[in-house]
Design an enzyme around this catalytic site. Sequence first.
Site, PDB file in Angstrom:
ATOM      1  N   ALA A   9       0.808  -1.223   0.000  1.00  0.00           N
ATOM      2  CA  ALA A   9       0.000   0.000   0.000  1.00  0.00           C
ATOM      3  C   ALA A   9       0.836   1.265   0.000  1.00  0.00           C
ATOM      4  CB  ALA A   9      -0.930   0.006   1.213  1.00  0.00           C
ATOM      5  N   ARG A  14      10.669   7.216  -1.666  1.00  0.00           N
ATOM      6  CA  ARG A  14      12.081   7.309  -2.061  1.00  0.00           C
ATOM      7  C   ARG A  14      12.316   6.949  -3.526  1.00  0.00           C
ATOM      8  NH1 ARG A  14      13.652   3.793   3.193  1.00  0.00           N
ATOM      9  NH2 ARG A  14      11.448   3.234   2.920  1.00  0.00           N
ATOM     10  N   ASP A 101       8.018  -5.212  -1.566  1.00  0.00           N
ATOM     11  CA  ASP A 101       9.193  -4.605  -2.202  1.00  0.00           C
ATOM     12  C   ASP A 101      10.459  -5.448  -2.061  1.00  0.00           C
ATOM     13  OD1 ASP A 101       9.632  -4.167   0.486  1.00  0.00           O
ATOM     14  OD2 ASP A 101      10.115  -2.040   0.281  1.00  0.00           O
ATOM     15  N   ASN A 384      -1.369   0.448 -48.407  1.00  0.00           N
ATOM     16  CA  ASN A 384      -2.515  -0.167 -47.726  1.00  0.00           C
ATOM     17  C   ASN A 384      -3.464   0.848 -47.105  1.00  0.00           C
ATOM     18  OD1 ASN A 384      -0.500   0.547 -45.905  1.00  0.00           O
ATOM     19  ND2 ASN A 384      -1.189  -0.937 -44.391  1.00  0.00           N
TER      20      ASN A 384
HETATM   21  C1  UD1 Z   1      10.371  -2.393   6.760  1.00  0.00           C
HETATM   22  C2  UD1 Z   1      10.527  -2.880   8.217  1.00  0.00           C
HETATM   23  C3  UD1 Z   1      12.020  -3.002   8.530  1.00  0.00           C
HETATM   24  C4  UD1 Z   1      12.665  -3.959   7.542  1.00  0.00           C
HETATM   25  C5  UD1 Z   1      12.381  -3.528   6.096  1.00  0.00           C
HETATM   26  C6  UD1 Z   1      12.812  -4.639   5.157  1.00  0.00           C
HETATM   27  C7  UD1 Z   1       8.676  -1.984   9.535  1.00  0.00           C
HETATM   28  C8  UD1 Z   1       8.240  -0.966  10.513  1.00  0.00           C
HETATM   29  N1  UD1 Z   1       9.925  -1.921   9.119  1.00  0.00           N
HETATM   30  O1  UD1 Z   1      10.964  -1.105   6.681  1.00  0.00           O
HETATM   31  O2  UD1 Z   1      12.201  -3.479   9.861  1.00  0.00           O
HETATM   32  O3  UD1 Z   1      14.064  -4.004   7.783  1.00  0.00           O
HETATM   33  O4  UD1 Z   1      10.982  -3.319   5.871  1.00  0.00           O
HETATM   34  O5  UD1 Z   1      12.762  -4.265   3.807  1.00  0.00           O
HETATM   35  O6  UD1 Z   1       7.882  -2.836   9.185  1.00  0.00           O
HETATM   36  N2  UD1 Z   1       3.382  -0.700   3.513  1.00  0.00           N
HETATM   37  C9  UD1 Z   1       1.998  -0.763   3.526  1.00  0.00           C
HETATM   38  N3  UD1 Z   1       1.303   0.089   4.325  1.00  0.00           N
HETATM   39  C10 UD1 Z   1       1.917   0.969   5.146  1.00  0.00           C
HETATM   40  C11 UD1 Z   1       3.331   1.020   5.127  1.00  0.00           C
HETATM   41  C12 UD1 Z   1       4.026   0.167   4.307  1.00  0.00           C
HETATM   42  O7  UD1 Z   1       1.407  -1.557   2.810  1.00  0.00           O
HETATM   43  O8  UD1 Z   1       1.214   1.697   5.847  1.00  0.00           O
HETATM   44  C13 UD1 Z   1       4.118  -1.619   2.620  1.00  0.00           C
HETATM   45  C14 UD1 Z   1       4.918  -0.880   1.570  1.00  0.00           C
HETATM   46  O9  UD1 Z   1       4.166  -0.751   0.377  1.00  0.00           O
HETATM   47  C15 UD1 Z   1       6.127  -1.800   1.355  1.00  0.00           C
HETATM   48  C16 UD1 Z   1       6.256  -2.539   2.680  1.00  0.00           C
HETATM   49  O10 UD1 Z   1       5.050  -2.340   3.376  1.00  0.00           O
HETATM   50  O11 UD1 Z   1       5.925  -2.731   0.314  1.00  0.00           O
HETATM   51  C17 UD1 Z   1       7.420  -2.042   3.511  1.00  0.00           C
HETATM   52  O12 UD1 Z   1       7.287  -0.652   3.742  1.00  0.00           O
HETATM   53  P1  UD1 Z   1       8.534   0.302   3.743  1.00  0.00           P
HETATM   54  O13 UD1 Z   1       8.092   1.668   4.020  1.00  0.00           O
HETATM   55  O14 UD1 Z   1       9.378   0.072   2.556  1.00  0.00           O
HETATM   56  O15 UD1 Z   1       9.296  -0.260   5.062  1.00  0.00           O
HETATM   57  P2  UD1 Z   1      10.824  -0.098   5.414  1.00  0.00           P
HETATM   58  O16 UD1 Z   1      11.068   1.271   5.908  1.00  0.00           O
HETATM   59  O17 UD1 Z   1      11.657  -0.572   4.307  1.00  0.00           O
HETATM   60 CA    CA Z   2      11.279  -1.308   2.242  1.00  0.00          CA
END
Ligand code: UD1
Ligand code: CA
Length: 460
Positions: A9, A14, A101, A384
Site C-alpha cells: 500500500a 524514495r 518490495d 494499404n
Molecule cells: C520495513 C521494516 C524493517 C525492515 C524492512 C525490510 C517496519 C516498521 N519496518 O521497513 O524493519 O528491515 O521493511 O525491507 O515494518 N506498507 C503498507 N502500508 C503501510 C506502510 C508500508 O502496505 O502503511 C508496505 C509498503 O508498500 C512496502 C512494505 O510495506 O511494500 C514495507 O514498507 P517500507 O516503508 O518500505 O518499510 P521499510 O522502511 O523498508
Molecule cells: Ca522497504
Amino acid sequence: MGYGIILAAGKGTRMKSRLPKVLHKLGGKYMVQYVLQAVESVGIKESIVVVGNEARMVQDALGEGYLYALQEEQLGTGHAVMTALPNIKDEEGHVLVVCGDTPLIKGVTLQKLWNYHLKTKSACSVLSALLPDPTGYGRIVRKEDDTLLKIVEHKDALAEELALNEINTGIYCFDLKVLREFIHDIKPENAQGEYYLTDMVSLLGAQGLVVNAFIADDFEETQGINNRSQLSLADKNLRMRKISSLMEEGVTIIDPDATYIDQDVIIGQDTVLEPGTFLRGKTVIGSDCIIGPDTDITDSVIGNGCKVNRAVMVEAQVGDLCNIGPFAYLRPGAELGNQVKVGDFVEIKKSRIGDQSKIPHLSYVGDAQVGGKVNIGCGTITCNYDGKKKFQTIIEEGVFIGSNSNLVAPVKLGEGAYVGAGSTITKEVLAGDLAIARGRQVNFAGWAIKKRNDWENEQE
Ligand code: UD1
Ligand code: CA
C-alpha cells in the site's frame, strides 16, 4: 497451507515516482509479482494484497487472482496487517507476511522459514539476514538465549543497535490466532509515528510467547527496494539468475552483461544469443537459432534454426529456418512461415508470409496475405492506407514482383503472376499473367549530346 499477506500500500516516496513502488518493473514484471510468485510456490493458495496508494492501479495490474484489502491511510506496516486480517476466514493456522518490495526472495527460502516456524512452534518467526551494510533496515536484537527481544527500526535505533548487522527482511510467519489477538496492541510511538508490524516481536515476547528469527542463507535475496539504484541492482540480479538458468539448459550467451532477458522468456537448446540482444515479455525462441547482435524482440514466437540479426520484433510469429535482417522490423501480426527471408530495411505488419518466400530488401508489407515461394523485389510497397481505412493485398503462391513496385490495395495478384519492375498496380492481376503498369519509355536520339553542345556555346 495458510495464507499470505502482501504489503503493497505504500507510496514508495524514495522512488520519486508517479507509479506506486510495487508497480515498478524488473525483468518485464511488476516488483510485487515476484513476491506473489514466491508465496504461491510455497503452496499458499490464498493471498491478501494490502493496497492503498494508487490502489486501483495495483489491483488492475495484478488482476483477479487475489483478495485485496484497502488501507486508506498508510499508517504503517502493522496497520497494513490489521487491515488485511478481516479477510481471513479461518480461526487457526499460520500466515506468511511479506513486504511487496522484496522481489528477489525465492520460494525455497520462504519454505525454509515456514518449516522452521512450524518446527519451533513459534508465535512469530522473522526471516533475518546478515548484511555487510545494514543501513536503513530494522535491526534484530536477540536475547541471551538467542530468541528475539525486539526489532528496532533504523530511525529509532541507539548507536549500539545500529552496529548490529542482523536485519529484519520484512518477511514473517505468524500464528494466526496470536496475530489476531495482539495486533491491535501496537502503538504508533516511534520516530515515524507509525504502527510498526515489527513491534509484534516485543509485544509477543512480553506475553511469554516464543519469537524467533531464522537467518536467510543468502542476504542478497532479502534486499528491499526503496530507491532506483536498488531497483537497478535487483533487476541485474534477476537477469543474471535467468541467464544462468538458460545457460544450464543449453543456451549459449556470448556476453551475459550485454544480454537482457525477461523472466518469462523461453529459449531452446543450442540457440546462441549475441551481445546487444533484448528478449522481452512472453517471447519464445526455438532451438539452434542465432539471435543478435543488437536485436530487440518483444512478445514474439520464433521457430527453430532461425537467424535474426539487428532486428526489432513486436508480437510477431516466425516459423523454422527463417533468415531475418540485418535491419528488419516485424510489427504486430507479422506471421512468417518456414524458410522465409526478410532482409534489410524491410517492415512487415499484420501480414502472413508463406513458406520459402523472400522479401530481401527495402520493402513495406502491411495488411497482406502472401503465399509461398513469392519473390517481392527490392523496394516494393503495399499501399494499404488511403488516409482513413486500411485495405488488403493478396499475393498468391509463386508470384514474382519486380523491384520498386507499388501495390495499391485492395488488390490481388493471382498465382504465379509477374509484375514488371517499377509498376504501380491498381487492378487485379490474374494467375499466370504479366502486369506492367508504368509510363512507356520514349528515347530521343542524340538529345543529350545536343543539349550539352548548346550549353557550351552559351558559355563562349
Ligand atoms: C520495513 C521494516 C524493517 C525492515 C524492512 C525490510 C517496519 C516498521 N519496518 O521497513 O524493519 O528491515 O521493511 O525491507 O515494518 N506498507 C503498507 N502500508 C503501510 C506502510 C508500508 O502496505 O502503511 C508496505 C509498503 O508498500 C512496502 C512494505 O510495506 O511494500 C514495507 O514498507 P517500507 O516503508 O518500505 O518499510 P521499510 O522502511 O523498508
Ligand atoms: Ca522497504
